[in-house]
Design a protein around this motif. Structure first.
Motif, PDB file in Angstrom:
ATOM      1  N   ARG A 230      87.871  53.307  43.467  1.00 28.70           N
ATOM      2  CA  ARG A 230      89.238  53.485  42.959  1.00 28.70           C
ATOM      3  C   ARG A 230      89.179  53.821  41.476  1.00 28.70           C
ATOM      4  NH1 ARG A 230      93.418  51.036  40.277  1.00 28.70           N
ATOM      5  NH2 ARG A 230      95.479  51.181  41.208  1.00 28.70           N
ATOM      6  N   LYS A 231      89.884  54.894  41.109  1.00 25.28           N
ATOM      7  CA  LYS A 231      89.950  55.308  39.711  1.00 25.28           C
ATOM      8  C   LYS A 231      91.408  55.333  39.275  1.00 25.28           C
ATOM      9  CE  LYS A 231      85.930  58.326  40.005  1.00 25.28           C
ATOM     10  NZ  LYS A 231      85.449  59.716  39.918  1.00 25.28           N
ATOM     11  N   GLU A 232      91.619  54.864  38.058  1.00 23.32           N
ATOM     12  CA  GLU A 232      92.949  54.953  37.474  1.00 23.32           C
ATOM     13  C   GLU A 232      92.908  56.046  36.411  1.00 23.32           C
ATOM     14  OE1 GLU A 232      95.694  51.485  36.758  1.00 23.32           O
ATOM     15  OE2 GLU A 232      95.095  51.961  34.697  1.00 23.32           O
ATOM     16  N   TYR A 233      93.919  56.904  36.443  1.00 22.47           N
ATOM     17  CA  TYR A 233      93.973  58.049  35.545  1.00 22.47           C
ATOM     18  C   TYR A 233      95.121  57.896  34.556  1.00 22.47           C
ATOM     19  CZ  TYR A 233      91.007  60.317  39.030  1.00 22.47           C
ATOM     20  OH  TYR A 233      89.987  60.621  39.896  1.00 22.47           O
ATOM     21  N   ALA A 234      94.915  58.471  33.369  1.00 22.20           N
ATOM     22  CA  ALA A 234      95.976  58.525  32.355  1.00 22.20           C
ATOM     23  C   ALA A 234      96.035  59.953  31.826  1.00 22.20           C
ATOM     24  CB  ALA A 234      95.690  57.548  31.218  1.00 22.20           C
ATOM     25  N   ILE A 235      97.214  60.354  31.427  1.00 28.64           N
ATOM     26  CA  ILE A 235      97.394  61.689  30.867  1.00 28.64           C
ATOM     27  C   ILE A 235      96.822  61.721  29.449  1.00 28.64           C
ATOM     28  CG2 ILE A 235      99.706  61.213  29.965  1.00 28.64           C
ATOM     29  CD1 ILE A 235     100.492  64.087  30.863  1.00 28.64           C
ATOM     30  N   THR A 236      96.246  62.832  29.057  1.00 30.38           N
ATOM     31  CA  THR A 236      95.714  63.010  27.704  1.00 30.38           C
ATOM     32  C   THR A 236      96.738  63.794  26.873  1.00 30.38           C
ATOM     33  OG1 THR A 236      94.661  65.109  28.242  1.00 30.38           O
ATOM     34  CG2 THR A 236      93.338  63.095  28.583  1.00 30.38           C
ATOM     35  N   GLU A 237      96.451  63.938  25.577  1.00 28.88           N
ATOM     36  CA  GLU A 237      97.337  64.742  24.724  1.00 28.88           C
ATOM     37  C   GLU A 237      97.386  66.187  25.222  1.00 28.88           C
ATOM     38  OE1 GLU A 237      99.568  63.838  22.442  1.00 28.88           O
ATOM     39  OE2 GLU A 237      98.992  61.836  23.094  1.00 28.88           O
ATOM     40  N   SER A 238      96.270  66.704  25.687  1.00 27.91           N
ATOM     41  CA  SER A 238      96.235  68.061  26.246  1.00 27.91           C
ATOM     42  C   SER A 238      97.136  68.147  27.477  1.00 27.91           C
ATOM     43  CB  SER A 238      94.791  68.432  26.610  1.00 27.91           C
ATOM     44  OG  SER A 238      94.764  69.623  27.341  1.00 27.91           O
ATOM     45  N   GLY A 239      97.102  67.122  28.304  1.00 27.75           N
ATOM     46  CA  GLY A 239      97.961  67.078  29.486  1.00 27.75           C
ATOM     47  C   GLY A 239      99.429  66.997  29.102  1.00 27.75           C
ATOM     48  N   ARG A 240      99.737  66.186  28.095  1.00 23.56           N
ATOM     49  CA  ARG A 240     101.131  66.096  27.625  1.00 23.56           C
ATOM     50  C   ARG A 240     101.608  67.438  27.061  1.00 23.56           C
ATOM     51  NH1 ARG A 240     103.341  61.172  27.709  1.00 23.56           N
ATOM     52  NH2 ARG A 240     101.939  59.397  27.811  1.00 23.56           N
ATOM     53  N   ALA A 241     100.727  68.122  26.346  1.00 25.28           N
ATOM     54  CA  ALA A 241     101.093  69.427  25.790  1.00 25.28           C
ATOM     55  C   ALA A 241     101.364  70.427  26.922  1.00 25.28           C
ATOM     56  CB  ALA A 241      99.990  69.945  24.869  1.00 25.28           C
ATOM     57  N   GLU A 242     100.537  70.416  27.955  1.00 27.88           N
ATOM     58  CA  GLU A 242     100.742  71.313  29.097  1.00 27.88           C
ATOM     59  C   GLU A 242     102.041  70.971  29.819  1.00 27.88           C
ATOM     60  OE1 GLU A 242     100.826  73.906  32.269  1.00 27.88           O
ATOM     61  OE2 GLU A 242     100.000  74.072  30.258  1.00 27.88           O
ATOM     62  N   LEU A 243     102.309  69.699  30.022  1.00 23.22           N
ATOM     63  CA  LEU A 243     103.544  69.281  30.677  1.00 23.22           C
ATOM     64  C   LEU A 243     104.758  69.717  29.852  1.00 23.22           C
ATOM     65  CD1 LEU A 243     104.912  67.762  33.008  1.00 23.22           C
ATOM     66  CD2 LEU A 243     104.623  65.654  31.673  1.00 23.22           C
ATOM     67  N   HIS A 244     104.694  69.541  28.547  1.00 21.69           N
ATOM     68  CA  HIS A 244     105.786  69.952  27.661  1.00 21.69           C
ATOM     69  C   HIS A 244     105.985  71.465  27.727  1.00 21.69           C
ATOM     70  CE1 HIS A 244     107.851  70.924  23.872  1.00 21.69           C
ATOM     71  NE2 HIS A 244     108.491  69.790  24.102  1.00 21.69           N
ATOM     72  N   ARG A 245     104.905  72.225  27.692  1.00 24.31           N
ATOM     73  CA  ARG A 245     104.985  73.685  27.775  1.00 24.31           C
ATOM     74  C   ARG A 245     105.655  74.098  29.084  1.00 24.31           C
ATOM     75  NH1 ARG A 245     103.165  77.717  30.376  1.00 24.31           N
ATOM     76  NH2 ARG A 245     101.868  76.433  31.723  1.00 24.31           N
ATOM     77  N   TRP A 246     105.228  73.491  30.164  1.00 22.73           N
ATOM     78  CA  TRP A 246     105.782  73.826  31.485  1.00 22.73           C
ATOM     79  C   TRP A 246     107.273  73.490  31.559  1.00 22.73           C
ATOM     80  CZ3 TRP A 246     107.465  70.403  35.409  1.00 22.73           C
ATOM     81  CH2 TRP A 246     107.767  71.031  36.636  1.00 22.73           C
TER      82      TRP A 246
END
Length: 187
Positions: A63-79
């Protein structure tokens, strides 16, 4: 919308495992975007490879727990702010409705009745989720907006299917469409 952005959006709220994300899809996003287990886990791997999420914890049975990174937040914001939603009107049901005249009237009526029943059943499933989307947090508030869309659409789909079924019944009763019955002249 893409699965990638749905996963990023869910992880923007809080870290989660693939299993946790699947549960959230089932109770909150199923109305707008569905995903299978294999799709979610494959997307998490791609997001981790691209640096948009990171593994924050590992547990029993892999089992792995994932968290969003700053790069992921930037991509989500762009989208969210720059990419126009896909509004392509492709609908398998309506394509079939367009060709219902090729069926016998009772087959066409049965199709529309099933559509009404399916919409009613989906409406009931969504109605059961209203308690889930009742908190003050952002996901509950905005999830409730998406849920309301689903409730209104399923109610309209049911109403439309019943109306369409009646149109088919009325047409069959009037003899219009029967090759032996002349079509009345307009007006």
């Amino acid at each position: 919308m893409s699965l990638r952005h749905a996963v990023l959006g869910l992880l923007a709220d809080c870290p989660a495992s693939g299993y946790d994300l699947l549960k959230t899809f089932a109770i909150s996003l199923g109305n707008v975007w569905s995903a299978t287990q294999s799709q979610v886990y494959a997307e998490l791997a791609r997001l981790a490879d691209s640096g948009q999420v990171t593994v924050t914890a590992e547990g029993a049975r892999g089992r792995k727990e994932y968290a969003i990174t700053e790069s992921g937040r930037a991509e989500l914001h762009r989208w969210l702010t720059e990419v126009e939603p896909n509004r392509t009107p492709r609908n398998d049901t309506l394509l079939r409705v367009f060709f219902l005249g090729l069926l016998e009237p009772d087959e066409a009526q049965a199709f529309m009745r099933r559509e009404a029943e399916t919409a009613a059943a989906h409406h009931e499933e969504l109605s059961a989720l209203t308690a889930v989307a009742s908190g003050p947090d952002s996901f509950s508030v905005h999830g409730r907006l998406a849920l309301e869309w689903g409730l209104r659409v399923t109610a309209a789909q049911r109403e439309w299917a019943l109306w369409a079924q009646k149109q088919i019944i009325d047409r069959a009763a009037s003899g219009v469409g029967d090759p032996d019955t002349p079509v009345p002249a307009p007006g």
